[in-house]
Design an enzyme around this catalytic site. Sequence first.
Site, PDB file in Angstrom:
ATOM      1  N   ALA A   1      -8.046  -5.386  -9.985  1.00 33.09           N
ATOM      2  CA  ALA A   1      -7.255  -4.457 -10.788  1.00 33.09           C
ATOM      3  C   ALA A   1      -6.179  -3.873  -9.871  1.00 33.09           C
ATOM      4  CB  ALA A   1      -8.161  -3.361 -11.325  1.00 33.09           C
TER       5      ALA A   1
ATOM      6  N   GLU B   1     -14.184 -10.902 -11.624  1.00 31.79           N
ATOM      7  CA  GLU B   1     -14.701 -10.651 -12.979  1.00 31.79           C
ATOM      8  C   GLU B   1     -13.957 -11.505 -14.004  1.00 31.79           C
ATOM      9  OE1 GLU B   1     -14.118  -6.396 -12.286  1.00 31.79           O
ATOM     10  OE2 GLU B   1     -16.169  -6.086 -12.967  1.00 31.79           O
TER      11      GLU B   1
ATOM     12  N   GLY C   1     -11.632  -7.187 -10.052  1.00 32.47           N
ATOM     13  CA  GLY C   1     -11.300  -7.648 -11.399  1.00 32.47           C
ATOM     14  C   GLY C   1     -10.932  -9.127 -11.439  1.00 32.47           C
TER      15      GLY C   1
ATOM     16  N   GLU D   1     -15.212  -3.450  -4.855  1.00 36.14           N
ATOM     17  CA  GLU D   1     -14.975  -2.115  -5.419  1.00 36.14           C
ATOM     18  C   GLU D   1     -15.639  -1.000  -4.610  1.00 36.14           C
ATOM     19  OE1 GLU D   1     -15.683  -4.811  -7.208  1.00 36.14           O
ATOM     20  OE2 GLU D   1     -14.483  -4.816  -9.051  1.00 36.14           O
TER      21      GLU D   1
HETATM   22  N1  CO8 Z   1      -3.736  -3.775  -6.344  1.00 31.32           N
HETATM   23  C1  CO8 Z   1      -2.474  -3.482  -5.995  1.00 31.32           C
HETATM   24  N2  CO8 Z   1      -1.819  -4.065  -4.978  1.00 31.32           N
HETATM   25  C2  CO8 Z   1      -2.475  -5.018  -4.288  1.00 31.32           C
HETATM   26  C3  CO8 Z   1      -3.780  -5.391  -4.591  1.00 31.32           C
HETATM   27  C4  CO8 Z   1      -4.431  -4.736  -5.685  1.00 31.32           C
HETATM   28  N3  CO8 Z   1      -5.674  -5.049  -6.068  1.00 31.32           N
HETATM   29  N4  CO8 Z   1      -4.169  -6.351  -3.729  1.00 31.32           N
HETATM   30  C5  CO8 Z   1      -3.120  -6.569  -2.911  1.00 31.32           C
HETATM   31  N5  CO8 Z   1      -2.092  -5.771  -3.241  1.00 31.32           N
HETATM   32  C6  CO8 Z   1      -0.780  -5.709  -2.613  1.00 31.32           C
HETATM   33  C7  CO8 Z   1      -0.831  -5.057  -1.243  1.00 31.32           C
HETATM   34  O1  CO8 Z   1      -0.825  -3.639  -1.363  1.00 31.32           O
HETATM   35  C8  CO8 Z   1       0.418  -5.610  -0.613  1.00 31.32           C
HETATM   36  O2  CO8 Z   1       1.525  -4.871  -1.096  1.00 31.32           O
HETATM   37  P1  CO8 Z   1       2.738  -4.515  -0.062  1.00 31.32           P
HETATM   38  O3  CO8 Z   1       3.328  -5.844   0.327  1.00 31.32           O
HETATM   39  O4  CO8 Z   1       3.644  -3.677  -0.892  1.00 31.32           O
HETATM   40  O5  CO8 Z   1       2.114  -3.813   1.098  1.00 31.32           O
HETATM   41  C9  CO8 Z   1       0.523  -7.017  -1.188  1.00 31.32           C
HETATM   42  O6  CO8 Z   1      -0.313  -7.028  -2.347  1.00 31.32           O
HETATM   43  C10 CO8 Z   1       0.001  -8.078  -0.235  1.00 31.32           C
HETATM   44  O7  CO8 Z   1      -1.307  -7.718   0.157  1.00 31.32           O
HETATM   45  P2  CO8 Z   1      -1.754  -7.543   1.695  1.00 31.32           P
HETATM   46  O8  CO8 Z   1      -0.590  -7.261   2.573  1.00 31.32           O
HETATM   47  O9  CO8 Z   1      -2.903  -6.599   1.725  1.00 31.32           O
HETATM   48  O10 CO8 Z   1      -2.251  -9.051   1.977  1.00 31.32           O
HETATM   49  P3  CO8 Z   1      -3.339  -9.488   3.066  1.00 31.32           P
HETATM   50  O11 CO8 Z   1      -3.249 -10.965   3.138  1.00 31.32           O
HETATM   51  O12 CO8 Z   1      -3.220  -8.712   4.314  1.00 31.32           O
HETATM   52  O13 CO8 Z   1      -4.759  -9.098   2.381  1.00 31.32           O
HETATM   53  C11 CO8 Z   1      -6.325  -8.927   0.582  1.00 31.32           C
HETATM   54  C12 CO8 Z   1      -5.163  -9.712   1.205  1.00 31.32           C
HETATM   55  C13 CO8 Z   1      -7.568  -9.041   1.491  1.00 31.32           C
HETATM   56  C14 CO8 Z   1      -6.646  -9.531  -0.778  1.00 31.32           C
HETATM   57  C15 CO8 Z   1      -5.931  -7.424   0.442  1.00 31.32           C
HETATM   58  O14 CO8 Z   1      -4.680  -7.357  -0.216  1.00 31.32           O
HETATM   59  C16 CO8 Z   1      -6.899  -6.604  -0.343  1.00 31.32           C
HETATM   60  O15 CO8 Z   1      -7.949  -6.232   0.170  1.00 31.32           O
HETATM   61  N6  CO8 Z   1      -6.570  -6.285  -1.622  1.00 31.32           N
HETATM   62  C17 CO8 Z   1      -7.371  -5.449  -2.451  1.00 31.32           C
HETATM   63  C18 CO8 Z   1      -8.590  -6.196  -2.958  1.00 31.32           C
HETATM   64  C19 CO8 Z   1      -9.474  -5.289  -3.769  1.00 31.32           C
HETATM   65  O16 CO8 Z   1     -10.022  -4.319  -3.279  1.00 31.32           O
HETATM   66  N7  CO8 Z   1      -9.646  -5.600  -5.073  1.00 31.32           N
HETATM   67  C20 CO8 Z   1     -10.461  -4.836  -5.963  1.00 31.32           C
HETATM   68  C21 CO8 Z   1      -9.643  -3.804  -6.673  1.00 31.32           C
HETATM   69  S1  CO8 Z   1     -10.630  -2.718  -7.656  1.00 31.32           S
HETATM   70  C22 CO8 Z   1     -10.981  -3.626  -9.027  1.00 31.32           C
HETATM   71  O17 CO8 Z   1     -10.603  -4.748  -9.169  1.00 31.32           O
HETATM   72  C23 CO8 Z   1     -11.754  -2.910 -10.062  1.00 31.32           C
HETATM   73  C24 CO8 Z   1     -11.942  -3.763 -11.315  1.00 31.32           C
HETATM   74  C25 CO8 Z   1     -12.568  -2.938 -12.411  1.00 31.32           C
HETATM   75  C26 CO8 Z   1     -11.593  -1.957 -12.990  1.00 31.32           C
HETATM   76  C27 CO8 Z   1     -12.205  -1.236 -14.124  1.00 31.32           C
HETATM   77  C28 CO8 Z   1     -11.366  -0.337 -14.941  1.00 31.32           C
HETATM   78  C29 CO8 Z   1     -10.166   0.216 -14.464  1.00 31.32           C
END
Ligand code: CO8
Length: 260
Positions: free
Chosen positions: A66, A114, A111, A134
């Site tokens: 998400a 999921e 997400g 999460e």
């Molecule tokens: N949301 C928003 N932005 C994101 C997300 C995300 N989930 N994932 C990555 N991005 C963005 C980063 O902020 C970054 O933006 P910017 O270039 O502006 O800094 C860009 O994408 C590239 O990402 P990274 O620089 O972090 O890339 P890396 O190769 O270093 O890392 C990862 C890749 C490991 C995937 C890392 O981006 C990461 O950990 N992302 C988050 C993963 C995460 O925690 N996902 C779970 C989110 S919570 C969720 O999904 C809940 C679902 C249920 C919701 C229920 C109701 C609301």
Amino acid sequence: MAFDTLLLERDGAIATITINRPKVLNALNSQTLDELRRALLELQRDADVRVVILTGAGEKSFVAGADINELAVQTPTGGREHALAGQHVFDLIENLGKPVIAAVNGYALGGGCELAMACTLRIAADTARLGQPEITLGLLPGYAGTQRLPRLVGKGKAMEMILTGAPIAADEAQRIGLVNRVAPAADLMAEAKKLAAQLAASAPIAMRYIMNAVNRGVEMPFADACQYEATLFGLVASSEDMREGTKAFLEKRKPAFKGR
Ligand code: CO8
């Protein structure tokens, strides 16, 4: 129908939806979820489409979860509504009546994992990583991950993945049953299309009832599920496709299913 955050392509009986927000690794925001809902309803209505492939834009990510920008500012009631809206879209995927193949081309986190689990089948690139991180954000999976993951991989492994938040590699995901197949990243879409073409040639009504029997049956007591299966078996027996499939076997030729 035009979309800002998705690409929708049709190639004969196979439609491909690509989540297209590569700058944020295809994170799902409210707009993406709404567009996904609209695209799915369109494909559900389109009798020419028999199989859907769902993938992410770029080489790095299927869906990285998400959109954390939206999660960071959610309110309690807004969070609940957001979770329910997402669950509705994921239920639509699971119950589309046509197989949906997730081509997991990279990160499938939160997400994103999921979303892949709501699909009928999953093929992962050998570079993919899947997980429910999460907990590391002080959250829990809110798009039914606490429910679909244990149903796919068993309670113990699901607990481990959700409580540690640690992602797993594609080969381990295949070993535990989280994905059906693993393909070299360069071959992923070709493999997904090959599987889609195989499914598209099958009898669509039988396929719809099989998915329905499995999805609904696993939630029922065994004896009730068998009754339900028998009813669907009776229904499918009334289809032209059943007559064509059995006749083709007896005539030693390939069947031509029409979905009637
Ligand atoms: N949301 C928003 N932005 C994101 C997300 C995300 N989930 N994932 C990555 N991005 C963005 C980063 O902020 C970054 O933006 P910017 O270039 O502006 O800094 C860009 O994408 C590239 O990402 P990274 O620089 O972090 O890339 P890396 O190769 O270093 O890392 C990862 C890749 C490991 C995937 C890392 O981006 C990461 O950990 N992302 C988050 C993963 C995460 O925690 N996902 C779970 C989110 S919570 C969720 O999904 C809940 C679902 C249920 C919701 C229920 C109701 C609301």
